[in-house]
Design a protein around this motif. Sequence first.
Motif, mmCIF file in Angstrom:
data_model
loop_
_atom_site.group_PDB
_atom_site.id
_atom_site.type_symbol
_atom_site.label_atom_id
_atom_site.label_comp_id
_atom_site.label_asym_id
_atom_site.label_seq_id
_atom_site.Cartn_x
_atom_site.Cartn_y
_atom_site.Cartn_z
ATOM 1 N N LYS A 2 46.673 53.323 28.747
ATOM 2 C CA LYS A 2 46.168 54.479 29.509
ATOM 3 C C LYS A 2 47.005 54.724 30.755
ATOM 4 N N SER A 3 48.234 54.174 30.762
ATOM 5 C CA SER A 3 49.156 54.342 31.899
ATOM 6 C C SER A 3 48.642 53.743 33.203
ATOM 7 N N ILE A 4 47.895 52.663 33.081
ATOM 8 C CA ILE A 4 47.441 51.973 34.290
ATOM 9 C C ILE A 4 48.350 50.758 34.492
ATOM 10 N N THR A 5 48.778 50.557 35.735
ATOM 11 C CA THR A 5 49.659 49.424 36.031
ATOM 12 C C THR A 5 48.820 48.177 36.266
ATOM 13 N N VAL A 6 49.062 47.142 35.449
ATOM 14 C CA VAL A 6 48.234 45.941 35.507
ATOM 15 C C VAL A 6 49.094 44.717 35.729
ATOM 16 N N LYS A 7 48.632 43.848 36.619
ATOM 17 C CA LYS A 7 49.313 42.567 36.784
ATOM 18 C C LYS A 7 48.325 41.455 36.429
ATOM 19 N N PHE A 8 48.784 40.533 35.579
ATOM 20 C CA PHE A 8 47.976 39.358 35.245
ATOM 21 C C PHE A 8 48.584 38.196 36.002
ATOM 22 N N ASP A 9 47.871 37.680 36.975
ATOM 23 C CA ASP A 9 48.423 36.626 37.825
ATOM 24 C C ASP A 9 47.914 35.262 37.372
ATOM 25 N N LYS A 21 39.975 25.619 34.947
ATOM 26 C CA LYS A 21 40.058 24.225 35.366
ATOM 27 C C LYS A 21 41.125 23.469 34.585
ATOM 28 N N ASN A 22 41.486 23.992 33.431
ATOM 29 C CA ASN A 22 42.470 23.292 32.601
ATOM 30 C C ASN A 22 43.187 24.288 31.690
ATOM 31 N N SER A 23 44.180 23.790 30.978
ATOM 32 C CA SER A 23 45.018 24.689 30.197
ATOM 33 C C SER A 23 44.283 25.302 28.999
ATOM 34 N N VAL A 24 43.267 24.607 28.522
ATOM 35 C CA VAL A 24 42.499 25.166 27.404
ATOM 36 C C VAL A 24 41.759 26.415 27.869
ATOM 37 N N GLN A 25 41.148 26.289 29.029
ATOM 38 C CA GLN A 25 40.440 27.442 29.596
ATOM 39 C C GLN A 25 41.399 28.591 29.873
ATOM 40 N N LEU A 26 42.555 28.245 30.435
ATOM 41 C CA LEU A 26 43.525 29.297 30.775
ATOM 42 C C LEU A 26 43.933 30.054 29.517
ATOM 43 N N GLU A 27 44.077 29.318 28.428
ATOM 44 C CA GLU A 27 44.466 29.950 27.168
ATOM 45 C C GLU A 27 43.410 30.950 26.702
ATOM 46 N N GLN A 28 42.167 30.516 26.763
ATOM 47 C CA GLN A 28 41.073 31.404 26.348
ATOM 48 C C GLN A 28 41.029 32.652 27.225
ATOM 49 N N ILE A 29 41.195 32.423 28.534
ATOM 50 C CA ILE A 29 41.135 33.530 29.481
ATOM 51 C C ILE A 29 42.324 34.475 29.274
ATOM 52 N N SER A 30 43.506 33.880 29.058
ATOM 53 C CA SER A 30 44.715 34.689 28.871
ATOM 54 C C SER A 30 44.555 35.644 27.701
ATOM 55 N N GLU A 31 43.939 35.153 26.646
ATOM 56 C CA GLU A 31 43.763 35.977 25.452
ATOM 57 C C GLU A 31 42.994 37.259 25.802
ATOM 58 N N VAL A 32 41.909 37.092 26.556
ATOM 59 C CA VAL A 32 41.107 38.238 26.962
ATOM 60 C C VAL A 32 41.886 39.110 27.942
ATOM 61 N N ALA A 33 42.531 38.441 28.899
ATOM 62 C CA ALA A 33 43.251 39.166 29.946
ATOM 63 C C ALA A 33 44.364 40.025 29.348
#
Length: 491
Positions: free
Chosen positions: A331-338, A309-321
């Motif tokens: 492990k040679s898996i192709t990952v996209k973080f959108d 909902k906001n940039s603070v949340q995105l930051e927390q989520i990005s860290e995990v992502a």
Amino acid sequence: MAKFLTNREENYAQWYNDLVIKADLAENSAVRGCMVIKPYGFAIWEKIQAELDRMFKATGHVNAYFPLFIPKSFFSKEAKHVEGFAKECAIVTHYRLKKDENGKGVIVDPTSKLEEELIIRPTSETIIWNSYKNWIHSYRDLPILINQWGNVVRWEMRTRLFIRTAEFLWQEGHTAHATREEAIEETVRMINIYAEFAENFMALPVIKGYKSENERFAGAIDTYAIEAIMQDGKALQAGTSHFLGQNFAKAFDVQFTDKTGKLDYVWATSWGLSTRTIGALIMAHSDNHGLVLPPRLAPIQVVIIPIFKNSVQLEQISEVALKIRKKLEAKSITVKFDDRDNNTPGWKFADYELKGVPVRIAIGPRDIQNGTVEIARRDTLKKETVTVDTAISQISHILDEIQGNIFRKALEFKKENTLYVDKWEDFVNILDNQGGFIMAHWDGSPETEEKIKEETKATIRCIPFDSPEEDGKCIYSGKPSKRRVLFARSY
RNA sequence: CGGGGUGUAGCGCAGCCCGGUUAGCGCAUCUGGUUUGGGACCAGAGGGUCGCAGGUUCGAAUCCUGCCACCCCGACCA
């Protein structure tokens, strides 16, 4: 759901077309019959190339490159070959343009007419064998095991994205051998590689077999093919391997001295697989939500979508992502973080389903609270919430499972739609009402095959290698037959 | 090459029969704001030689003639 796609059951052809366009694989170009392969579609082709190239090299083949243009005279050297390709050639007649003196634009400069026209290759046997003539003198020069990645042009009347385009990308192998046996062995080896590739990477079960005389490659003694069944019950040829005998060696006068000092003509094979396989991939597995890509060929295997909902949340989520991405990439898996913020999560869910990404991970504030993520599988569309660590350790396994599951589904479909038929009226009814593969007896004559084609549009896709000997009567003529062959309508 | 159809904004279309304000709608784009757990909403903005050429007319996206392109259905094909 998927209100942007035509329903597969309503209009299969339109569904296919929509899918190719909306999944951003390819589009029609300014040139009739030629497509633009867009980055996402091309990424699939690159995966196909990488895998096949590895398999070719592991069996002793090397890559080379021959010209796009072939002198017209080369085509007349092998009679059957010309006959087969003459009707669909693009021909270069001039080499220069000049300003139109009457107005704007350019015209072909008539003084630049070529003495001998050049044919844009529809396949490269002739230009390659013209070179092989200079390369081969002794049995010590053999075998030659060359593959070429390139494009060819066949001026088709009616085209369809990936399935049949006027220009297409492919690989073509051209090998030269000292003996008939060795060449046949090579022909078999390559059809086996294609079948292995289709089943293990494309998750596409295929039937391997011989082509009948009518369907054989122009200039071949024998053609082997892999045939796959599409979801509308039509067959699609996914790869071919030809035993060319000494036809091209004789046409281009390629002789060698064998161990005993005798002169003999060289034995040849050629084999090819094209961007058409991408069409097969789409038609065999996809559904009303969009593409379903086998993980081993998917350009993106896992997509991570943040819900914020906001940039603070995105930051927390990005860290995990980002942590998950790093571990999976290890492990040679192709990952996209959108993490784009111009589309809602719902839009992204739908979009990656349309694009066939096998696994989706969604992470929202709720997950951050609980140390979890939501994993969704494209094949089953099932969602599951698991801890971050479980996700990291399970994804490889899930990808393998999806690969296997898609294959099993396709295999099941093929089994259900392969029917053993003995009566002509059943044969006709099945083709008209449900389609599919039909195993039936055939008297072995090209005339009978031709008549069956005229009456039902079905052709012999192949005479399966594993079709057992069995006494029976030809489905059309009633004459005796020793084995069943595979009939279907085809693309 | 036969049969059918369509060309109007980046995409999808309406308007054309029956000529007449400034050519319109949806999606996309841009700006601002509110939103975000399954294709969000509001307000505003930009974007067009109406396929090309000629003709009829005071006036043509609209009528006429010619041409071109593309799509679909057949014959041909990986």
